[in-house]
Design a protein around this motif. Structure first.
Motif, PDB file in Angstrom:
ATOM      1  N   UNK A   1      -8.730  -9.514 -10.120  1.00  0.00           N
ATOM      2  CA  UNK A   1      -9.487 -10.650  -9.590  1.00  0.00           C
ATOM      3  C   UNK A   1      -8.595 -11.549  -8.733  1.00  0.00           C
ATOM      4  N   UNK A   2      -7.403 -11.855  -9.213  1.00  0.00           N
ATOM      5  CA  UNK A   2      -6.489 -12.719  -8.467  1.00  0.00           C
ATOM      6  C   UNK A   2      -6.049 -12.068  -7.161  1.00  0.00           C
ATOM      7  N   UNK A   3      -5.711 -10.793  -7.194  1.00  0.00           N
ATOM      8  CA  UNK A   3      -5.300 -10.092  -5.976  1.00  0.00           C
ATOM      9  C   UNK A   3      -6.445 -10.056  -4.973  1.00  0.00           C
ATOM     10  N   UNK A   4      -7.652  -9.808  -5.449  1.00  0.00           N
ATOM     11  CA  UNK A   4      -8.810  -9.790  -4.555  1.00  0.00           C
ATOM     12  C   UNK A   4      -9.047 -11.162  -3.937  1.00  0.00           C
ATOM     13  N   UNK A   5      -8.891 -12.221  -4.725  1.00  0.00           N
ATOM     14  CA  UNK A   5      -9.059 -13.573  -4.184  1.00  0.00           C
ATOM     15  C   UNK A   5      -8.004 -13.875  -3.124  1.00  0.00           C
ATOM     16  N   UNK A   6      -6.778 -13.467  -3.359  1.00  0.00           N
ATOM     17  CA  UNK A   6      -5.712 -13.709  -2.375  1.00  0.00           C
ATOM     18  C   UNK A   6      -6.008 -12.953  -1.080  1.00  0.00           C
ATOM     19  N   UNK A   7      -6.402 -11.691  -1.193  1.00  0.00           N
ATOM     20  CA  UNK A   7      -6.716 -10.900  -0.006  1.00  0.00           C
ATOM     21  C   UNK A   7      -7.903 -11.498   0.740  1.00  0.00           C
ATOM     22  N   UNK A   8      -8.949 -11.899   0.003  1.00  0.00           N
ATOM     23  CA  UNK A   8     -10.138 -12.478   0.643  1.00  0.00           C
ATOM     24  C   UNK A   8      -9.787 -13.776   1.365  1.00  0.00           C
ATOM     25  N   UNK A   9      -8.978 -14.634   0.741  1.00  0.00           N
ATOM     26  CA  UNK A   9      -8.582 -15.891   1.379  1.00  0.00           C
ATOM     27  C   UNK A   9      -7.728 -15.633   2.615  1.00  0.00           C
ATOM     28  N   UNK A  10      -6.864 -14.617   2.557  1.00  0.00           N
ATOM     29  CA  UNK A  10      -6.048 -14.284   3.727  1.00  0.00           C
ATOM     30  C   UNK A  10      -6.924 -13.786   4.872  1.00  0.00           C
ATOM     31  N   UNK A  11      -7.916 -12.982   4.569  1.00  0.00           N
ATOM     32  CA  UNK A  11      -8.847 -12.500   5.599  1.00  0.00           C
ATOM     33  C   UNK A  11      -9.643 -13.658   6.173  1.00  0.00           C
TER      34      UNK A  11
END
Length: 147
Positions: A128-138
């Motif tokens: 969940x945390x990795x997905x949130x970081x990737x989504x925020x970067x995108x």
């Protein structure tokens, strides 16, 4: 009930993802039933944990990825990343300490052990945390290219 936190596209995405998670849950229950006819792979509580965490992880990751996890009106959705990150660090610390002291057992007598529940929880929060970081970067990259 008024649902003004999310816009209509987010609500539609959440409903679609929820329906897919429900179908995934049914499929997992059917597969679990077929496997249990011949082999017991975990205690009943661990089975429930696994059968809940897999669709829950799918639902959460897809909602984040599709932009339907936090509302558009939320002032700072990035506040979730450090909070989830602390949970991840604590979870991996506990797992590391358990492995270091030879307490952590993944399987016992050919079954998934009850002590492996922390591994599922930590994996959920890590993904969940990795997905949130990737989504925020995108999202950040898209905002930079728009301006």
């Amino acid at each position: 009930m008024q649902n003004d936190r999310f816009d209509e596209f987010q609500i539609a995405k959440r409903h679609r993802i929820g329906y897919q998670a429900f179908i995934l849950t049914i499929a997992l229950i059917v597969v679990n039933g077929i496997i249990k006819m011949n082999y017991s792979w975990a205690d009943p509580l661990m089975e429930i944990l696994v059968l809940i965490y897999i669709p829950m992880m799918y639902l959460t990751v897809m909602a984040i990825w599709k932009g339907a996890y936090t509302s558009k009106k939320e002032k700072n959705p990035n506040v979730y990343i450090p909070m989830f990150g602390l949970v991840v660090l604590f979870g991996w610390f506990v797992i590391g300490q358990s492995i270091w002291s030879d307490v952590f057992i993944l399987t016992e007598n050919g079954k998934l052990s009850n002590s492996s529940g922390i591994l599922f929880s930590t994996t959920f929060f890590t993904v969940t945390t990795i997905t949130m970081i990737i989504r925020r970067a995108i999202d950040f990259r898209m905002m930079r290219t728009e301006s």
